[in-house]
Structure formats: C-alpha cells, structure tokens
Design an enzyme around this catalytic site. Structure first.
Site, PDB file in Angstrom:
ATOM      1  N   HIS A 137      17.327  -9.389  57.102  1.00  0.00           N
ATOM      2  CA  HIS A 137      16.213 -10.285  56.789  1.00  0.00           C
ATOM      3  C   HIS A 137      15.123  -9.563  55.998  1.00  0.00           C
ATOM      4  O   HIS A 137      14.002 -10.062  55.866  1.00  0.00           O
ATOM      5  CB  HIS A 137      15.635 -10.874  58.072  1.00  0.00           C
ATOM      6  CG  HIS A 137      16.572 -11.837  58.744  1.00  0.00           C
ATOM      7  ND1 HIS A 137      17.771 -11.424  59.287  1.00  0.00           N
ATOM      8  CD2 HIS A 137      16.509 -13.171  58.939  1.00  0.00           C
ATOM      9  CE1 HIS A 137      18.402 -12.482  59.801  1.00  0.00           C
ATOM     10  NE2 HIS A 137      17.650 -13.545  59.593  1.00  0.00           N
ATOM     11  N   VAL A 174       7.851  -7.807  71.377  1.00  0.00           N
ATOM     12  CA  VAL A 174       8.149  -8.787  70.330  1.00  0.00           C
ATOM     13  C   VAL A 174       9.603  -9.233  70.472  1.00  0.00           C
ATOM     14  O   VAL A 174      10.530  -8.497  70.132  1.00  0.00           O
ATOM     15  CB  VAL A 174       7.919  -8.215  68.913  1.00  0.00           C
ATOM     16  CG1 VAL A 174       8.180  -9.308  67.861  1.00  0.00           C
ATOM     17  CG2 VAL A 174       6.501  -7.671  68.749  1.00  0.00           C
ATOM     18  N   SER A 227      17.469 -15.499  67.033  1.00  0.00           N
ATOM     19  CA  SER A 227      17.994 -16.790  66.599  1.00  0.00           C
ATOM     20  C   SER A 227      18.728 -17.411  67.780  1.00  0.00           C
ATOM     21  O   SER A 227      19.060 -16.727  68.749  1.00  0.00           O
ATOM     22  CB  SER A 227      18.943 -16.614  65.411  1.00  0.00           C
ATOM     23  OG  SER A 227      20.081 -15.882  65.806  1.00  0.00           O
TER      24      SER A 227
END
Length: 339
Positions: A49, A176, A180
């Site tokens: 990403h 954090v 997905s």
C-alpha cells in the site's frame, strides 16, 4: 528481503516520488504529502500500500479517475458530525484533510466525526490512525471498496474487504490496528505474487470454487476470503452500510458499476481522551493489557506476541538503518515514469 528486492533509502524514495508527483502536475504541497505517505508506508513494511501502488495511482491519474486539483469540501454540519465530499480527488490528500478535521472536532466536542464520499483509495489506512494518535486522539476509521469477496456461501464477489483502523495514543508507542476484512489485503496478495511466493494461509477462492493460497489464482477473479468466514462477511456488510449511510455516498454495489474503483465512502471518528482528566490511569490500563498479553509462553520457542503496530515500529527502525526493501521491477517502473 528476496533476490528480487533492492534497498532504497527513505530520502531517496521520498525525493523520487516527490519529483514524480510534481511531474504529473500535483502542487508541490500535495506532492510532498503523497511522497511522505507512500514512503512511510513502505518504511514500516507495507509496500503493498506504499511504493507498489504508485504505478497504479499514476495510471488512475492519467485516465482522469483521480482529479489532481480536486479539494475535499464540507457539505453538511451536524454539531460534532460533518459530511464531506471528496470530489474524486487523491485519496491520500482527502484522508489527511478529513482526519485533521475529525481531530479538530474531537478536541472541541470530545468526539468528532467526518463522513466522506466520492473519494479514492487512501493507500495505507494505518497512516490516518497514526495521524490521529500523534494528535493524542483515539480513532476509529473505515472505508468501503469495490466488491472483492463473495458474501459467505456465495460464488461471486458482492462485498468489499473494507479496511478498518483503530488507534490509541500511547507514550511508549501508539497502538494502531490496521486490517482489511479479507484474510489478506489484495495489495498484500499482489506482494506475494511479485515475490513469486504462495500465501502462508488460504486467501481466497480459485476458478473451481476451492480455497487457495495461490496469489495468481485468487487475483484472477478477485474473490478474497473474509476473516472469520461468515463473521467477516457480516462485518464487511455492516461497515459498507455505515460508510454509505453516514456519508450519503456510494455503496460497494454502486462502486461496482464503475469500470475501476472510485467514488468510495469513508468514516473518520476521533475521540479526545483528555476530556476524562485521567491521562495517567489511561496509560496504566493500556500498559496493563499489553504486559499481560506479552507475558505468555509462546507456542513455538523464539516466538513472541505483539500489540497492534508494534512490529511496524520495529520494521521502521530496521529499514531506516539498512534501507527499505523494494521490488526491483516496481522501482524500475517508477524510474521509467519519471523519464
């Protein structure tokens, strides 16, 4: 690191991407933000990403799907809740702006939410969770996507893998969670394909409707495996409903009518924990949970448990020192785009 990888310094990557985005008519300010985000994502080990997405991003720019000059704008206000329209601008720019606004609302009201419609892929969702945590805010952030998973029991893709981010600020290292709703993000599946490797677990279905760990077979028709099987399928649908409802934007169904993925809907929810006036207690409780989960005998000698975001921080430190592993073919594509 594989024999198909080279190592690039973070400065070299950032400078190269900045020049590339400026070449494609982004303002210097926008080019800097996007170069920083793509570099940081790759630096923490999420090449799928980060750097790997750049050629596809430029392709979308050239096709006019991403409007380089478009600005996200507020269209409705409901106190601490706002609706924004991304006007099909760059996903990274829109996401950065909406996260900043949700932080502002949270610090004014205790909690703030921005629901965004008509935007593009935000690249690595964890970027915005860390952005909120750096501003000392808790965040819950999510997006819908094009259909790339079958609803549980179905043959064909009708639901998105709808990434979900949760972040919690912490002095010793932010928590954090960036995941997905498919077992593997499709960028990660492509990452394995680039390396010529199989997935370590099943990641989707092949043409014979059999579960597979072969990236080529899964990517052929984009039929990913939901996390938790039927539970992930249900969670995907609910996140799509929330993003669509709150933003008054497009659902995964509407996104599927486009030739390529665009016009997605997102939600940025931030909470300012300082309103509770027990900051020391909050940190103590977080560390208590982390310490308890760290202090467990591993199933296999040498293994270790991690809190969400811990391994990314370690990867970042290592790559700053040694250089960032980058697929040679991807880097060559980017260099050619600069010529």
């Amino acid at each position: 690191m594989t024999d198909k990888d080279i190592r690039i310094t973070s400065k070299q990557m950032q400078d190269t991407l900045y020049k590339l985005f400026v070449k494609y008519k982004f303002t210097k300010e926008r080019a800097k933000i996007m170069a920083n985000v793509h570099t940081e994502s790759t630096l923490v080990g999420v090449s799928s990403h980060g750097i790997n997405r750049v050629p596809l991003f430029i392709d979308y720019v050239q096709k006019g799907i991403i409007k380089i000059d478009a600005e996200a704008e507020k269209v409705e206000t409901f106190g601490s809740i706002e609706r924004w329209d991304g006007n099909f601008g760059p996903g990274v720019i829109n996401a950065t702006k909406c996260t900043d606004r949700a932080i502002e609302l949270a610090k004014e009201h205790g909690m703030g939410m921005v629901a965004l419609r008509n935007t593009n892929h935000w690249m690595r969702g964890g970027t915005y969770g860390r952005q909120a945590a750096d501003a000392n805010c808790i965040s819950i952030i999510f997006t819908n996507t094009q259909p790339n998973m079958p609803p549980w029991g179905g043959k064909y893709s009708r639901i998105g893998n709808n990434p979900l981010v949760v972040s919690i600020p912490r002095k010793q290292g932010h928590i954090v969670l960036d995941m997905s709703i498919s077992q593997f993000a499709f960028g990660k599946i492509n990452d394995y394909k680039l390396r010529g490797e199989k997935l370590p677990y099943f990641g989707g279905w092949d043409d014979n409707h059999e579960l597979s760990n072969d990236p080529e077979k899964i990517l052929k028709k984009e039929r990913g495996l939901p996390i938790g099987y039927w539970k992930g399928s249900a969670l995907s649908m609910v996140l799509d409903m929330l993003a669509t409802l709150l933003s008054a934007g497009d659902s995964t169904y509407k996104i599927s009518l486009n030739e390529l993925e665009t016009g997605i809907s997102q939600v940025y929810l931030c909470i300012f924990p300082e309103v509770f006036n027990d900051k020391n207690l909050q940190q103590k409780l977080i560390n208590e949970i982390i310490d308890y989960t760290h202090d467990v005998e591993p199933m296999h000698p040498g293994d270790k448990t991690y809190y969400p975001g811990e391994q990314s921080s370690k990867t970042r430190t290592r790559n700053l020192k040694k250089g960032i592993p980058v697929n040679h073919n991807i880097w060559q594509k980017i260099v050619l785009l600069l010529e």
